[in-house]
Design a protein around this motif. Structure first.
Motif, mmCIF file in Angstrom:
data_model
loop_
_atom_site.group_PDB
_atom_site.id
_atom_site.type_symbol
_atom_site.label_atom_id
_atom_site.label_comp_id
_atom_site.label_asym_id
_atom_site.label_seq_id
_atom_site.Cartn_x
_atom_site.Cartn_y
_atom_site.Cartn_z
ATOM 1 N N THR A 229 -10.869 10.822 5.913
ATOM 2 C CA THR A 229 -11.508 10.513 4.643
ATOM 3 C C THR A 229 -10.486 9.751 3.807
ATOM 4 O OG1 THR A 229 -12.834 12.531 4.750
ATOM 5 C CG2 THR A 229 -12.640 11.448 2.598
ATOM 6 N N ILE A 230 -10.811 8.508 3.464
ATOM 7 C CA ILE A 230 -9.845 7.625 2.812
ATOM 8 C C ILE A 230 -10.412 7.118 1.489
ATOM 9 C CG2 ILE A 230 -8.467 5.531 3.058
ATOM 10 C CD1 ILE A 230 -8.886 5.840 6.128
ATOM 11 N N GLU A 231 -9.630 7.282 0.435
ATOM 12 C CA GLU A 231 -9.997 6.780 -0.887
ATOM 13 C C GLU A 231 -9.034 5.650 -1.260
ATOM 14 O OE1 GLU A 231 -10.200 8.294 -5.572
ATOM 15 O OE2 GLU A 231 -9.809 9.716 -3.932
ATOM 16 N N VAL A 232 -9.582 4.501 -1.643
ATOM 17 C CA VAL A 232 -8.759 3.350 -1.999
ATOM 18 C C VAL A 232 -8.864 3.111 -3.500
ATOM 19 C CG1 VAL A 232 -8.309 0.898 -1.585
ATOM 20 C CG2 VAL A 232 -9.212 2.343 0.266
ATOM 21 N N GLN A 233 -7.710 3.082 -4.163
ATOM 22 C CA GLN A 233 -7.664 2.900 -5.610
ATOM 23 C C GLN A 233 -6.753 1.726 -5.960
ATOM 24 O OE1 GLN A 233 -9.327 4.315 -7.932
ATOM 25 N NE2 GLN A 233 -10.162 6.186 -7.031
ATOM 26 N N PRO A 234 -7.232 0.800 -6.845
ATOM 27 C CA PRO A 234 -6.347 -0.268 -7.319
ATOM 28 C C PRO A 234 -5.187 0.332 -8.108
ATOM 29 C CG PRO A 234 -8.642 -0.716 -7.865
ATOM 30 C CD PRO A 234 -8.578 0.701 -7.419
ATOM 31 N N ALA B 219 -7.765 16.322 11.404
ATOM 32 C CA ALA B 219 -8.479 15.603 10.358
ATOM 33 C C ALA B 219 -7.459 15.181 9.312
ATOM 34 C CB ALA B 219 -9.560 16.480 9.728
ATOM 35 N N ALA B 220 -7.771 14.110 8.587
ATOM 36 C CA ALA B 220 -6.865 13.627 7.550
ATOM 37 C C ALA B 220 -7.675 13.193 6.337
ATOM 38 C CB ALA B 220 -6.026 12.460 8.069
ATOM 39 N N ALA B 221 -7.087 13.389 5.169
ATOM 40 C CA ALA B 221 -7.683 12.910 3.913
ATOM 41 C C ALA B 221 -6.530 12.385 3.066
ATOM 42 C CB ALA B 221 -8.420 14.031 3.196
ATOM 43 N N PHE B 222 -6.648 11.143 2.624
ATOM 44 C CA PHE B 222 -5.572 10.596 1.801
ATOM 45 C C PHE B 222 -6.086 9.515 0.864
ATOM 46 C CE2 PHE B 222 -5.495 8.450 5.924
ATOM 47 C CZ PHE B 222 -5.471 7.093 5.604
ATOM 48 N N ASP C 162 0.843 -1.203 0.000
ATOM 49 C CA ASP C 162 0.000 0.000 0.000
ATOM 50 C C ASP C 162 0.873 1.246 0.000
ATOM 51 O OD1 ASP C 162 -2.259 -1.721 0.341
ATOM 52 O OD2 ASP C 162 -1.806 -1.802 2.494
ATOM 53 N N ARG C 163 0.489 2.213 -0.816
ATOM 54 C CA ARG C 163 1.219 3.475 -0.878
ATOM 55 C C ARG C 163 0.227 4.632 -0.863
ATOM 56 N NH1 ARG C 163 4.392 0.529 0.457
ATOM 57 N NH2 ARG C 163 6.477 0.055 -0.356
ATOM 58 N N ILE C 164 0.556 5.649 -0.068
ATOM 59 C CA ILE C 164 -0.282 6.849 -0.023
ATOM 60 C C ILE C 164 0.143 7.782 -1.152
ATOM 61 C CG2 ILE C 164 -0.841 8.943 1.277
ATOM 62 C CD1 ILE C 164 -0.745 7.354 3.806
ATOM 63 N N ALA C 165 -0.790 8.119 -2.027
ATOM 64 C CA ALA C 165 -0.491 8.989 -3.173
ATOM 65 C C ALA C 165 -0.769 10.450 -2.867
ATOM 66 C CB ALA C 165 -1.298 8.557 -4.390
ATOM 67 N N ASP C 166 -1.673 10.718 -1.963
ATOM 68 C CA ASP C 166 -2.058 12.102 -1.669
ATOM 69 C C ASP C 166 -2.432 12.178 -0.199
ATOM 70 O OD1 ASP C 166 -2.565 14.752 -2.219
ATOM 71 O OD2 ASP C 166 -4.654 14.408 -2.772
ATOM 72 N N LEU C 167 -1.761 13.034 0.557
ATOM 73 C CA LEU C 167 -1.961 13.066 2.000
ATOM 74 C C LEU C 167 -2.152 14.492 2.492
ATOM 75 C CD1 LEU C 167 -1.925 11.749 4.836
ATOM 76 C CD2 LEU C 167 0.585 11.939 4.794
#
Length: 313
Positions: free
Chosen positions: A298-303, A268-271, A252-257
């Motif tokens: 707020t978490i968005e998961v993308q393949p 608050a966090a959004a990534f 897993d890698r965070i692309a936008d944090l």
């Protein structure tokens, strides 16, 4: 979609802001002490001819107003903590109160400097004994007030990493009474120098020195509170701690944090998570260290797409 699913994902956004803050009761007590001493110093400064004493009294007047703003901010934060018009609760009212207090500090510093320069150009007769007595009483009141607020507050230094965001409202009140204590001490020093050494110029000179110190405190508090009000990113160590925790288990890698402060000790966090093995947002949320005090994520998961990059520049 079954309606029974909704309650599981819905939650309030008060984040404990409806509870009394630890510095609120002491702030009200300090307001009363400051107001009483303010009246005494202004009257004494005019009657006894001391610019340092008058400046200290006027300083306390501005701080009485600022402390009133602090008390109002605490009450407003509690009353509207669950108001749905506030996306993340009313935590930032705290920073707004601190910002307003910092502006008043800056205004007073400018006024104090101008009045002191005027007294250098046009000296007045000073009744030293009475002026010194009143200045000592002012120092005692200010010192007691500073101790009361310091005992209830957090560290008054710079912001630290994992969740130690300041109560900026309380910090504003603390700096106001601390500035009062410094100007009272400066007034005593100047009056003693004038009485025993004949250096009457020390009285307005201390007013100028005090204004410079207060201005520096104002700038520091303005910087801190504006960072909160403008959603400034959390410190690098906080973001890295969150990134490392989320990326520690699996591909897993965070692309936008984005991590920002929404109240004292609250973030608050959004990534966005890119991964070859997508999991539920709850899985990634559970990895966020509790010591970071992230109360809303707020978490968005993308393949992960391993194909050629077809995006246009």
């Amino acid at each position: 979609m079954h309606q029974d699913c909704l309650p599981r994902w819905q939650h309030g956004h008060g984040f404990g802001q409806d509870q009394p803050r630890k510095g609120e009761r002491m702030t009200r007590l300090v307001i009363a002490l400051t107001a009483v001493m303010m009246v005494g110093e202004i009257i004494a400064g005019v009657v006894f001819g001391s610019m340092a004493l008058l400046a200290d009294g006027l300083h306390m007047a501005s701080h009485t107003v600022a402390l009133g703003i602090t008390a109002f901010a605490y009450a407003y934060t509690r009353k509207h903590a669950h108001d749905p018009r506030f996306c993340f609760g009313t935590g930032k009212v705290n920073a707004l109160g601190g910002f307003a207090g910092a502006v008043l500090l800056a205004v007073f510093a400018a006024f104090m400097a101008v009045e002191s320069v005027g007294r250098i150009l046009e000296p007045v007769t000073i009744h030293f004994n009475w002026a010194i007595l009143v200045a000592i009483l002012g120092l005692i009141v200010n010192a007691v007030s500073a101790v009361l607020l310091s005992a209830k507050g957090h560290d008054h230094g710079h912001e630290h990493g994992h969740g130690h965001d300041h109560d900026h409202n309380l910090r504003s009140a603390y700096l106001h009474v601390l500035a009062d204590a410094v100007t009272s001490l400066a007034a005593i020093f100047a009056l003693l120098a004038g009485k025993y050494l004949g250096w009457q110029w020390m009285d307005p000179a201390m007013g100028i020195a005090g204004s410079i110190l207060v201005a520096r405190w104002s700038v520091g508090l303005l910087r801190e509170t504006s960072h909160v009000l403008l959603d400034h990113q959390a410190p690098e160590d906080v973001r890295e701690a969150l990134r490392e925790a989320v990326e520690a288990d699996g591909p897993d890698r965070i692309a936008d944090l984005h991590v920002w402060t929404i109240g004292p000790g609250l973030r608050a966090a959004a990534f966005q998570v890119l991964t070859d093995e997508p999991r539920s947002p709850e899985t990634y949320h559970a990895r966020i260290p509790t010591e970071l005090h992230v109360v809303h994520a707020t978490i968005e998961v993308q393949p992960c797409d391993h194909g050629p990059d077809t995006r246009r520049g």
